[in-house]
Design an enzyme around this catalytic site. Structure first.
Site: not given
Ligand code: CAA
Ligand code: NAD
Length: 286
Positions: A190, A119, A152, A140
């Site tokens: 991010n 991330s 990404e 990503h």
């Molecule tokens: N299998 C297949 N499809 C499924 C499913 C499953 N198990 N579960 C749900 N779906 C489908 C649903 O049927 C629905 O489809 P339609 O839109 O066609 O009706 C869709 O997926 C949405 O599901 P739900 O209605 O059950 O759930 P929701 O509307 O509450 O949405 C969510 C759930 C998609 C997670 C939504 O809340 C959302 O987009 N949240 C924000 C998520 C987000 O911002 N993610 C990015 C995080 S940051 C990151 O990842 C980067 C990082 O590095 C940290």
């Molecule tokens: P998580 O804690 O859910 O899972 C990480 C897993 O990696 C754990 O199950 C751990 O046992 C395993 N692990 C650690 N060392 C290992 C190794 N050497 N070999 C095999 N498995 C090993 O974490 P996460 O949320 O899945 O995040 C994983 C990566 O994805 C991070 O780099 C995070 O920044 C990135 N990421 C996270 C998100 C998010 O929304 N959580 C979104 C995008 C990217």
């Protein structure tokens, strides 16, 4: 070179979603975790997601069955030797990622492409620690991987153009929309999302509004699918804390600094939905 077999390392929140979408696209996919219990937990999470999808009428039973057939778990890095692409999704820690790629480098085919789902860490720094910096990219994905369309695609100044073309085709083949970015900390999403999430914690910490009101304000006022505190629980507070530290270290800007409340919640083991407690309590939910 075509990507015919995929390795995924780490079967946590992200790795299990990544392994699922690769297998669902018809690619034999081998996923590595540190022990058998975590392999079983990750594969179980995938099965549950697919079963739920079938129950909701979103996934055909035959697709679920083929996806599960395409998936295998292992605890051994050596088993990934013949994968054409290995996607790393382990803990957000540079030393852990360096150690993993060093062990992979000893067994992978020379033309295997490595991708990190990091991330916030530098893809260049990870690539430079391997024997194949030109065959290393960032891929990503977003949480929940099976539902979020974006990936990404991160290239560095040494990424080979043919590798970039190959991974973009791969992203499209598994049903994702690739967006190209350079290797800058936090890439596109991010860089914008993390300060917003951290500000929501600062707002709660400062007593500006309750957690429910902060979440509802962003859902109802901006049309976001989840409020920021719910999203933090969803992403994982431990992962967010690691990301914030890395981004603050890179930019030295206060909006990336992890708020004290986040640190204390992580120290207390409140990692969000995955630990049963974060800003909200999930202990009673399935
Ligand atoms: N299998 C297949 N499809 C499924 C499913 C499953 N198990 N579960 C749900 N779906 C489908 C649903 O049927 C629905 O489809 P339609 O839109 O066609 O009706 C869709 O997926 C949405 O599901 P739900 O209605 O059950 O759930 P929701 O509307 O509450 O949405 C969510 C759930 C998609 C997670 C939504 O809340 C959302 O987009 N949240 C924000 C998520 C987000 O911002 N993610 C990015 C995080 S940051 C990151 O990842 C980067 C990082 O590095 C940290
Ligand atoms: P998580 O804690 O859910 O899972 C990480 C897993 O990696 C754990 O199950 C751990 O046992 C395993 N692990 C650690 N060392 C290992 C190794 N050497 N070999 C095999 N498995 C090993 O974490 P996460 O949320 O899945 O995040 C994983 C990566 O994805 C991070 O780099 C995070 O920044 C990135 N990421 C996270 C998100 C998010 O929304 N959580 C979104 C995008 C990217």
């Amino acid at each position: 070179m075509a990507i015919r077999k995929v390795g995924v390392v780490g079967l946590g929140l992200m790795g299990s979603g990544i392994a699922q979408v690769c297998a669902q696209a018809g690619l034999p996919t081998l996923a590595r975790e540190v022990d058998q219990a975590l392999v079983d937990k990750g594969l179980g999470r995938i099965k549950k997601f697919l079963d739920d999808g079938v129950a909701k009428g979103k996934v055909e039973a035959a697709v679920r069955d083929t996806t599960l057939k395409n998936l295998t778990g292992t605890t051994k890095v050596e088993d990934l030797a013949d994968c054409d692409l290995v996607i790393e999704a382990i803990v957000e820690n540079l030393d852990a990622k360096h150690a993993l790629f060093a062990s992979l480098d000893k067994v992978s085919k020379p033309d295997t492409i490595y991708a990190s789902n990091t991330s916030s860490l530098s893809v260049t720094e990870m690539a430079a620690g391997t024997q194949r910096p030109g065959r290393f990219v960032g891929l990503h994905f977003f949480n929940p991987v099976p539902l979020m369309k974006l990936v990404e695609v991160v290239s560095t100044i040494v990424t080979e153009p043919a590798v970039l073309t190959e991974v973009k085709s791969f992203a499209a083949a598994i049903g994702k929309t690739p967006v190209s970015t350079g290797d800058t900390t936090g890439f596109v999403v991010n860089r914008l999302l993390v300060p917003y999430l951290l500000d929501a914690i600062r707002m709660l910490e400062g007593g500006v509004a309750t957690r429910e009101d902060i979440d509802n304000a962003m859902k109802l006022g901006c049309g976001y699918p989840m409020g920021p505190l719910t999203l933090l629980d969803f992403v994982g507070l431990d992962t967010t804390y690691y990301i914030a530290n890395i981004m603050f270290d890179e930019f030295k800007e206060p909006n990336f600094a992890p708020p004290p409340l986040l640190k204390r919640m992580v120290l207390a083991g409140h990692h969000g939905r995955k630990s049963g407690r974060g800003f909200y309590d999930y202990s009673q939910k399935s």
